[in-house]
Design an enzyme around this catalytic site. Sequence first.
Site, mmCIF file in Angstrom:
data_model
loop_
_atom_site.group_PDB
_atom_site.id
_atom_site.type_symbol
_atom_site.label_atom_id
_atom_site.label_comp_id
_atom_site.label_asym_id
_atom_site.label_seq_id
_atom_site.Cartn_x
_atom_site.Cartn_y
_atom_site.Cartn_z
ATOM 1 N N LYS A 1 44.947 42.910 39.861
ATOM 2 C CA LYS A 1 45.124 42.929 38.400
ATOM 3 C C LYS A 1 46.346 43.776 38.033
ATOM 4 O O LYS A 1 47.187 43.355 37.238
ATOM 5 C CB LYS A 1 43.874 43.500 37.711
ATOM 6 C CG LYS A 1 42.724 42.520 37.636
ATOM 7 C CD LYS A 1 41.432 43.179 37.182
ATOM 8 C CE LYS A 1 40.276 42.185 37.258
ATOM 9 N NZ LYS A 1 38.952 42.788 37.039
ATOM 10 N N GLN B 1 36.099 48.162 35.327
ATOM 11 C CA GLN B 1 35.709 47.273 36.421
ATOM 12 C C GLN B 1 34.216 47.428 36.725
ATOM 13 O O GLN B 1 33.711 48.540 36.831
ATOM 14 C CB GLN B 1 36.556 47.594 37.672
ATOM 15 C CG GLN B 1 36.330 46.664 38.845
ATOM 16 C CD GLN B 1 36.777 45.225 38.589
ATOM 17 O OE1 GLN B 1 37.731 44.962 37.869
ATOM 18 N NE2 GLN B 1 36.068 44.277 39.171
ATOM 19 N N ASP C 1 37.921 41.993 28.561
ATOM 20 C CA ASP C 1 36.923 41.294 29.377
ATOM 21 C C ASP C 1 36.009 40.417 28.527
ATOM 22 O O ASP C 1 35.293 39.565 29.067
ATOM 23 C CB ASP C 1 36.032 42.328 30.086
ATOM 24 C CG ASP C 1 36.421 42.543 31.532
ATOM 25 O OD1 ASP C 1 36.875 41.574 32.168
ATOM 26 O OD2 ASP C 1 36.257 43.671 32.021
#
Length: 260
Positions: free
Chosen positions: A17, A61, A84
């Site tokens: 990422k 995460q 997200d």
Amino acid sequence: VVLVGADPASEVYVKSKGKMTKEVGMKSVEHRLADTTSEAELLALIDTLNNDNSIHGILVQLPLPDHLNEDLVISAIDPAKDVDGFHISNVGLLGTGQKSMVPCTPLGCLMMLRDHHGTLSGMDAVVIGRSNIVGKPLANLLMNRRPWSNATVTVCHTRTKNLSEITSQADILVAAMGQPLGITADMVKEGAVVVDVGINRVVDTDRKQGYRLVGDVDFEAVSEKVEAITPVPGGVGPMTIAMLLVNALTAARLTMENEE
Ligand code: GUN
């Protein structure tokens, strides 16, 4: 990007990422916290990032270490910076067909299906897996009343009876159940389109790392009878990261529009 602890798969995701974010010219900041980090410390960091005008997107995460409450942590993220799409307000907006930040993996799956078919209107889509990250948001995206969607969606999971009877009716089959090579050729309709979301490590002593990555679909056999199928690695994974960049851009645009 906030990474708590040292989960090996998360390390790999966070690294790619960061790399791709920089490649497209975005600023990427990584906060790596010890797996002993307290909830209060993590919430304080999120609060700082929420209030930092130079940060447009925040990604924590997952999975988090067991002592941290994921729901609580995700709710602390400013929904406008929630790249997200996991915040409850974004989940609710998507679930009611409104504009929202959309989770990256389902968005990547939708984009590939849309590119391939144009519209999914009236097609039978079967999603295997009911996670908050993939299965549930993808089911919403596929069924929502949009010109490119409008599929008839069935969601299957570990308690589903007659799984292969259902999967073999699917025009579109999305495997997101986390079972290495769980979808075999006999479970798939001739000419279907298959999206494989699984990323599973299986032991492979011929490899230097001692493992290789396989999907949830038996690619070799299934690819013989379908119209199209995504490979693992190299299919859904890179699309997920691309959609994260799209979401970061969307979040930055929204902030700038609000500032005008
Ligand atoms: N863990 C596995 N997939 C994801 C994802 O898309 N976002 C985050 N934050 N964590 C994950």
